[in-house]
Design a protein around this motif. Structure first.
Motif, PDB file in Angstrom:
ATOM      1  N   GLU A   1     -12.046 -10.601  -1.800  1.00 24.00           N
ATOM      2  CA  GLU A   1     -12.531  -8.809  -2.285  1.00 24.00           C
ATOM      3  C   GLU A   1     -10.806  -8.134  -3.373  1.00 24.00           C
TER       4      GLU A   1
ATOM      5  N   TYR B   1       0.798  -1.261  -0.177  1.00 26.11           N
ATOM      6  CA  TYR B   1      -0.254   0.378  -0.193  1.00 26.11           C
ATOM      7  C   TYR B   1       0.464   1.410  -0.011  1.00 26.11           C
TER       8      TYR B   1
ATOM      9  N   LYS C   1      -8.063   0.638   0.476  1.00 25.41           N
ATOM     10  CA  LYS C   1      -8.052   2.011   1.379  1.00 25.41           C
ATOM     11  C   LYS C   1      -8.651   1.771   3.003  1.00 25.41           C
ATOM     12  N   GLN C   2     -10.360   0.824   3.022  1.00 23.21           N
ATOM     13  CA  GLN C   2     -10.508   0.377   3.990  1.00 23.21           C
ATOM     14  C   GLN C   2     -10.248  -0.251   4.907  1.00 23.21           C
ATOM     15  N   LEU C   3      -9.280  -1.407   4.365  1.00 19.84           N
ATOM     16  CA  LEU C   3      -8.273  -2.471   5.111  1.00 19.84           C
ATOM     17  C   LEU C   3      -7.294  -1.636   5.989  1.00 19.84           C
ATOM     18  N   TYR C   4      -6.313  -0.938   4.869  1.00 13.40           N
ATOM     19  CA  TYR C   4      -5.388  -0.174   5.331  1.00 13.40           C
ATOM     20  C   TYR C   4      -5.961   0.719   6.319  1.00 13.40           C
ATOM     21  N   ALA C   5      -6.768   2.132   6.903  1.00 15.35           N
ATOM     22  CA  ALA C   5      -7.275   2.594   7.421  1.00 15.35           C
ATOM     23  C   ALA C   5      -7.725   1.693   8.459  1.00 15.35           C
ATOM     24  N   HIS C   6      -8.350   1.162   8.859  1.00 13.63           N
ATOM     25  CA  HIS C   6      -8.378   0.136   9.728  1.00 13.63           C
ATOM     26  C   HIS C   6      -6.747  -0.627  10.802  1.00 13.63           C
TER      27      HIS C   6
ATOM     28  N   THR D   1      -8.031  -0.208  -3.843  1.00  7.38           N
ATOM     29  CA  THR D   1      -9.509  -0.712  -4.470  1.00  7.38           C
ATOM     30  C   THR D   1      -9.402   0.351  -2.721  1.00  7.38           C
ATOM     31  N   GLU D   2     -11.388   0.507  -3.325  1.00  6.71           N
ATOM     32  CA  GLU D   2     -11.959   0.691  -1.750  1.00  6.71           C
ATOM     33  C   GLU D   2     -11.719   0.350  -0.750  1.00  6.71           C
ATOM     34  N   ARG D   3     -12.006  -1.022  -1.257  1.00  2.32           N
ATOM     35  CA  ARG D   3     -11.806  -1.843   0.109  1.00  2.32           C
ATOM     36  C   ARG D   3     -10.228  -2.369   0.939  1.00  2.32           C
TER      37      ARG D   3
END
Length: 293
Positions: A46, A14, A63-68, A59-61
């Motif tokens: 995904e 990432y 980005k979401q995973l990275y933020a968490h 992907t959006e998923r």
């Protein structure tokens, strides 16, 4: 069950948008790291990155995973390093990236009595940033702030550049600023680099334009530039601290237009995830305090 190393590989990809670059930072083979990503994507169900011709785009998923994940991974790495710091009785080693001149000015005079061992790597600002990104150095001392995710900077000190010329340089009286600029343009300039670092800033600040000059010599060493000026090879802009050092080219030079100083901020760069690591934080504080004296 998810392997913790899959997460670390995902974070590396990432940050670098590249499997090959991430593999270098993790000291892994590309196939092994690609397998980590494939396994994590299978577990999540995904795609986490979209493949383009030049890089991987999250992907959006993704980005979401990275933020968490990112805060937790960085916190774990930080705590692990702090634990090592507390448990190891040996003197700690700090890896420094900088230039010869900045090492001489901001570090070397303070080596005596340090509670750390040091390993120093020399290079230009771009090379030093790569060393920092790859964790090959803990800090960089630089005059160039590059906007890079995960890298922070704090101010170290201010350096001031002044025009230096051979001692027999004849300087006429100038009635107008344009006359001074014309005279300076006609001089034989020695530059640190082809892009005219500092010289461009000097022209912009005092003449509100860019310099129309071609350096007669490009020498990527401030100490050697001073030697060249002393030998009558040309004029240049040099930091005042260099001119104050004992035996600086035996003072076979003179400063011109002392009121026309260019100020340049020196910085210490480090990884955000290391900002609370005890030894790195203490070393940065030590260097900053010594350079404020």
């Amino acid at each position: 069950m998810v392997d913790f190393e899959w997460y670390r590989s995902f974070i590396a990809i990432y940050k670098h948008n590249s499997v090959s670059e991430a593999a270098k930072t993790r000291i892994m083979t590309q196939p092994a790291l690609s397998q980590h990503l494939a396994s994590l994507e299978a577990e999540v169900g995904e795609r986490l990155f979209a493949r383009t011709t030049r890089k991987l785009v999250p992907t959006e998923r993704g980005k979401q995973l990275y933020a968490h994940l990112a805060p937790h991974i960085e916190s774990l790495e930080e705590k692990t390093m702090e634990l090592k710091s507390h448990l190891s009785p040996a003197m700690k080693t700090i890896k420094i990236g900088t230039t010869h001149e900045l090492f001489t000015e901001s570090v070397m005079a303070h080596l005596s009595g340090m509670e750390w061992n040091t390993v120093t790597y020399f290079g230009d600002a771009d090379h030093l940033l790569e060393l920092l990104k790859e964790d090959r150095v803990d800090i960089v001392i630089t005059d160039k702030k590059l906007a890079t995710p995960g890298i922070e900077y704090v101010r170290l000190m201010e350096e001031r550049f002044v025009l230096v010329a051979p001692p027999d340089t004849a300087v006429p009286e100038f009635a107008r600023t344009e006359e001074m600029e014309r005279w300076l343009t006609e001089q034989r300039w020695i530059s640190y680099g082809l892009e005219l670092p500092i010289i461009r800033r000097y022209w912009k600040e005092f003449f509100n334009t860019g310099p129309v000059i071609n350096p007669v010599h490009v020498i990527p060493s401030l100490h050697l530039i001073l030697r060249a000026v002393a030998e009558g090879a040309g004029v240049s802009l040099l930091p005042t601290y260099l001119l104050k050092q004992p035996g600086a080219a035996e003072r076979r030079w003179r400063t011109l237009f002392e009121h026309m100083l260019v100020r340049n901020e020196l910085l210490i760069g480090f990884k955000s995830k290391h900002k609370h690591v005890l030894d790195i934080n203490a070393f940065i504080k030590h260097i900053r305090e010594r350079n404020e004296d």
